[in-house]
Design a protein around this motif. Structure first.
Motif, mmCIF file in Angstrom:
data_model
loop_
_atom_site.group_PDB
_atom_site.id
_atom_site.type_symbol
_atom_site.label_atom_id
_atom_site.label_comp_id
_atom_site.label_asym_id
_atom_site.label_seq_id
_atom_site.Cartn_x
_atom_site.Cartn_y
_atom_site.Cartn_z
ATOM 1 N N UNK A 1 25.101 36.203 42.267
ATOM 2 C CA UNK A 1 26.282 36.173 41.402
ATOM 3 C C UNK A 1 27.351 37.128 41.916
ATOM 4 N N UNK A 2 27.459 37.261 43.222
ATOM 5 C CA UNK A 2 28.410 38.208 43.825
ATOM 6 C C UNK A 2 29.819 37.967 43.324
ATOM 7 N N UNK A 3 30.196 36.717 43.171
ATOM 8 C CA UNK A 3 31.575 36.404 42.782
ATOM 9 C C UNK A 3 31.917 36.894 41.381
ATOM 10 N N UNK A 4 30.905 37.286 40.620
ATOM 11 C CA UNK A 4 31.133 37.805 39.277
ATOM 12 C C UNK A 4 30.953 39.302 39.172
ATOM 13 N N UNK A 5 30.826 39.980 40.316
ATOM 14 C CA UNK A 5 30.482 41.405 40.334
ATOM 15 C C UNK A 5 31.601 42.247 40.934
ATOM 16 N N UNK A 6 32.148 43.195 40.183
ATOM 17 C CA UNK A 6 33.081 44.148 40.783
ATOM 18 C C UNK A 6 32.365 44.983 41.838
ATOM 19 N N UNK A 7 33.106 45.444 42.831
ATOM 20 C CA UNK A 7 32.513 46.210 43.921
ATOM 21 C C UNK A 7 33.324 47.470 44.168
ATOM 22 N N UNK A 8 32.662 48.445 44.760
ATOM 23 C CA UNK A 8 33.353 49.689 45.071
ATOM 24 C C UNK A 8 32.939 50.245 46.416
ATOM 25 N N UNK A 9 33.791 51.116 46.936
ATOM 26 C CA UNK A 9 33.483 51.907 48.132
ATOM 27 C C UNK A 9 33.548 53.382 47.755
ATOM 28 N N UNK A 10 32.568 54.121 48.234
ATOM 29 C CA UNK A 10 32.517 55.562 48.067
ATOM 30 C C UNK A 10 32.311 56.199 49.435
ATOM 31 N N UNK A 11 32.491 57.503 49.513
ATOM 32 C CA UNK A 11 32.212 58.225 50.748
ATOM 33 C C UNK A 11 31.642 59.596 50.432
ATOM 34 N N UNK B 1 36.372 55.921 46.538
ATOM 35 C CA UNK B 1 37.431 55.568 47.485
ATOM 36 C C UNK B 1 38.262 54.410 46.937
ATOM 37 N N UNK B 2 37.595 53.308 46.575
ATOM 38 C CA UNK B 2 38.328 52.126 46.123
ATOM 39 C C UNK B 2 37.390 51.212 45.353
ATOM 40 N N UNK B 3 37.974 50.356 44.527
ATOM 41 C CA UNK B 3 37.179 49.354 43.831
ATOM 42 C C UNK B 3 37.991 48.079 43.719
ATOM 43 N N UNK B 4 37.284 46.967 43.499
ATOM 44 C CA UNK B 4 37.930 45.662 43.423
ATOM 45 C C UNK B 4 37.239 44.836 42.362
ATOM 46 N N UNK B 5 38.025 44.102 41.603
ATOM 47 C CA UNK B 5 37.471 43.272 40.554
ATOM 48 C C UNK B 5 36.726 42.081 41.155
ATOM 49 N N UNK B 6 35.993 41.386 40.330
ATOM 50 C CA UNK B 6 35.189 40.269 40.816
ATOM 51 C C UNK B 6 36.052 39.175 41.444
ATOM 52 N N UNK B 7 37.239 38.975 40.920
ATOM 53 C CA UNK B 7 38.136 37.939 41.450
ATOM 54 C C UNK B 7 38.901 38.421 42.671
ATOM 55 N N UNK C 1 35.516 38.518 50.097
ATOM 56 C CA UNK C 1 35.411 37.092 50.356
ATOM 57 C C UNK C 1 34.212 36.595 49.554
ATOM 58 N N UNK C 2 34.471 36.018 48.420
ATOM 59 C CA UNK C 2 33.379 35.610 47.529
ATOM 60 C C UNK C 2 32.587 34.426 48.085
#
Length: 121
Positions: A28-38, A48-54, A73-74
């Protein structure tokens, strides 16, 4: 358990660019927000950054605004972090994260193994 695999790190000079990739095993990746940390040596892991599921909504930590771009890229189950104008202070292990939407590492439940980014001056 979601598996996240980062790639794309390396040793670069100040001013150079890198693109980090993170592949997710989640159905269900296309429905999951994602983030980057360091995480730099001796320091706590930081957002660092985050992006909504869309992919429509993004949010950045102040020090990377205008230099880093998060995208996804969903269709391929990938999230990316394009890093331009890199600075020595960007040196850290970069982690992909899923399962949350905040800016604290505690907000996320799944993590990749990390990829090292080293920026020389």
């Amino acid at each position: 358990q979601v598996q996240l695999v980062e790639s794309g790190g390396g040793l670069v000079q100040a001013g150079d660019s890198l693109r980090l990739s993170c592949e997710s095993s989640e159905d269900t990746f296309s429905g999951t927000p994602m983030g980057w940390f360091r995480q730099a040596p001796g320091k706590e892991r930081e957002f660092v950054a985050r992006i909504s599921s869309s992919g429509i909504t993004t949010y950045y930590e102040d020090s990377v605004k205008g230099r880093f771009t998060i995208s996804r890229d969903n269709a391929k189950n990938f999230v990316y972090l394009q890093m331009n104008s890199l600075k020595p202070e960007d040196t850290a292990v970069y982690y992909c994260a899923a399962g949350g939407w905040g800016i604290s590492p505690r907000d996320y439940t799944s993590w990749g193994q990390g990829t090292q980014v080293t920026v020389s001056s």
